[in-house]
Motif scaffolding. Sequence first.
Motif, PDB file in Angstrom:
ATOM      1  N   VAL A 192      38.367  48.446  45.535  1.00 25.81           N
ATOM      2  CA  VAL A 192      38.720  48.355  46.952  1.00 25.81           C
ATOM      3  C   VAL A 192      38.744  46.887  47.343  1.00 25.81           C
ATOM      4  O   VAL A 192      37.947  46.088  46.845  1.00 25.81           O
ATOM      5  N   ILE A 193      39.671  46.532  48.206  1.00 23.87           N
ATOM      6  CA  ILE A 193      39.810  45.145  48.643  1.00 23.87           C
ATOM      7  C   ILE A 193      38.955  44.960  49.889  1.00 23.87           C
ATOM      8  O   ILE A 193      39.421  45.106  51.031  1.00 23.87           O
ATOM      9  N   GLU A 194      37.692  44.688  49.656  1.00 26.94           N
ATOM     10  CA  GLU A 194      36.719  44.495  50.724  1.00 26.94           C
ATOM     11  C   GLU A 194      35.744  43.392  50.340  1.00 26.94           C
ATOM     12  O   GLU A 194      35.520  43.141  49.148  1.00 26.94           O
ATOM     13  N   GLU A 195      35.151  42.756  51.324  1.00 30.40           N
ATOM     14  CA  GLU A 195      34.131  41.752  51.050  1.00 30.40           C
ATOM     15  C   GLU A 195      32.926  42.399  50.371  1.00 30.40           C
ATOM     16  O   GLU A 195      32.467  43.468  50.775  1.00 30.40           O
ATOM     17  N   GLY A 196      32.455  41.781  49.310  1.00 31.94           N
ATOM     18  CA  GLY A 196      31.329  42.299  48.551  1.00 31.94           C
ATOM     19  C   GLY A 196      31.704  43.198  47.394  1.00 31.94           C
ATOM     20  O   GLY A 196      30.851  43.568  46.596  1.00 31.94           O
ATOM     21  N   ALA A 197      32.994  43.542  47.282  1.00 37.64           N
ATOM     22  CA  ALA A 197      33.448  44.427  46.204  1.00 37.64           C
ATOM     23  C   ALA A 197      33.760  43.620  44.947  1.00 37.64           C
ATOM     24  O   ALA A 197      34.158  42.452  45.015  1.00 37.64           O
ATOM     25  N   LEU A 198      33.583  44.255  43.796  1.00 39.30           N
ATOM     26  CA  LEU A 198      34.005  43.623  42.553  1.00 39.30           C
ATOM     27  C   LEU A 198      35.516  43.414  42.587  1.00 39.30           C
ATOM     28  O   LEU A 198      36.272  44.292  43.018  1.00 39.30           O
ATOM     29  N   ALA A 199      35.953  42.265  42.132  1.00 40.08           N
ATOM     30  CA  ALA A 199      37.385  41.929  42.181  1.00 40.08           C
ATOM     31  C   ALA A 199      38.136  42.609  41.047  1.00 40.08           C
ATOM     32  O   ALA A 199      37.863  42.353  39.868  1.00 40.08           O
ATOM     33  N   ASN A 200      39.034  43.488  41.394  1.00 37.66           N
ATOM     34  CA  ASN A 200      39.915  44.163  40.444  1.00 37.66           C
ATOM     35  C   ASN A 200      41.223  44.381  41.185  1.00 37.66           C
ATOM     36  O   ASN A 200      41.363  45.342  41.949  1.00 37.66           O
ATOM     37  N   PHE A 201      42.182  43.469  41.000  1.00 38.53           N
ATOM     38  CA  PHE A 201      43.397  43.551  41.818  1.00 38.53           C
ATOM     39  C   PHE A 201      44.599  42.956  41.103  1.00 38.53           C
ATOM     40  O   PHE A 201      44.482  42.256  40.092  1.00 38.53           O
TER      41      PHE A 201
END
Length: 418
Positions: free
Chosen positions: A363-372
């Motif tokens: 999920v593209i949210e603050e605090g989320a692991l970056a996977n994009f």
Amino acid sequence: MNLLITGVTIADPNSQFNQQNCDVRVEQGTITAIGNLKALESETVFDGSGSVLSPGFFDLNCSIGDPGFETKEDISTATNAAKAGGFTGLAVLPNTKPVIHSKAEVEYIVNRAKYNLVDVLPIGAISHDLEGKEMAELFDMQQAGAIAFSDGGKAIADDGFMSRALQYVKGFNGLLMVYPENKSIAGKSQVNESKTSVLLGMKGLPALAEEMQISRDIFLAAYHNAPVHISNISTAGAVALIKKAKKDGVKVSCDVAAHHLVFTEELLNDFDSNYKVKPPLRAKSDVKALIAGLKEGTIDAVGSQHRPHEIEFKDVEFEIASYGITALQTVLPLLIRAGLDAGLIAEKLAVNPRKLLGLAIPVIEEGALANFTVYHPAEEWLYNKASNFSKSANSPLLNKKLTGKVKLVYNNKQLQKF
């Protein structure tokens, strides 16, 4: 590496920033800030103007060839092609040599794919050696890391065997992913049954073969109250059957290959074996129904149906050529050509595939692991020998300009730019 992506449009149905134009900061593999941000001296800045940032794409339907068929594709070349196509995760089919039908082969894939930007997750075989006779070590494979079970492009012909397999995996929340073809109806047909097959002088494969098999699997899923996933549907009738089954409460899901949303049977008039796929290319009315099925939610996901082959398996007469397209790098351009918007692409190519398999959804949210994935939907690029990262080149799109360019992918604290 710390990264700042500026001026990018976020496409993530699960994010509060969905459809917003933002800057996105990544530090040590975590999204730490989203908004109007100023660059720091310690970070790499990427200009995302005109681009879309989506959760990393995940492919439900990929053949690699490793182990045994590494001349077609190995894990290294497959993941390189996947990255260039925007994929940060692959579910790989068991049609290897040896077949992935025990925990030993599952563990081989899991260990070979470690420390990669792209998550490579094995799908175990339903039957031993894909023969549809003896059940494979399903529970042991799941314990070793198999995320689902499939016999790849081979349909389960035996009704009783399919019934027992559904009943067995239900006990440990396993998922069967089945190919929809009644072989006794399909025979050795290789093209869609239509005026085109008559014109080509080739025996046609009727939509009936696909739809009869889907009907059987729906009946069995309903009887056992167990989930079943239909891979690579291709006909308007298939969409209608699955739509009704879902309405009736049957636990059925399905996916479609990206090329079935664009290519039609008329492309076979020149006998180009690079268009030879299974299921075969269908009529324009089928393509229209498939796209409508995606938009209304009947079709859950899109897959690549990546099937790499050496030149000697494709550069031959149509009737003896192997089925399949090397497809990881061309899924996004085909979906854009088919008219899917960024939100639908994120849903069908990133969110839903993981949801079907019970995997964590980025999920593209603050605090989320970056996977994009970051891609420019209007940028043209030439798909040719230099830009093809696959070991194989069996694609009808090779040496053509495509619209929709992957700019970068990020996962597992690793960044790849293109």
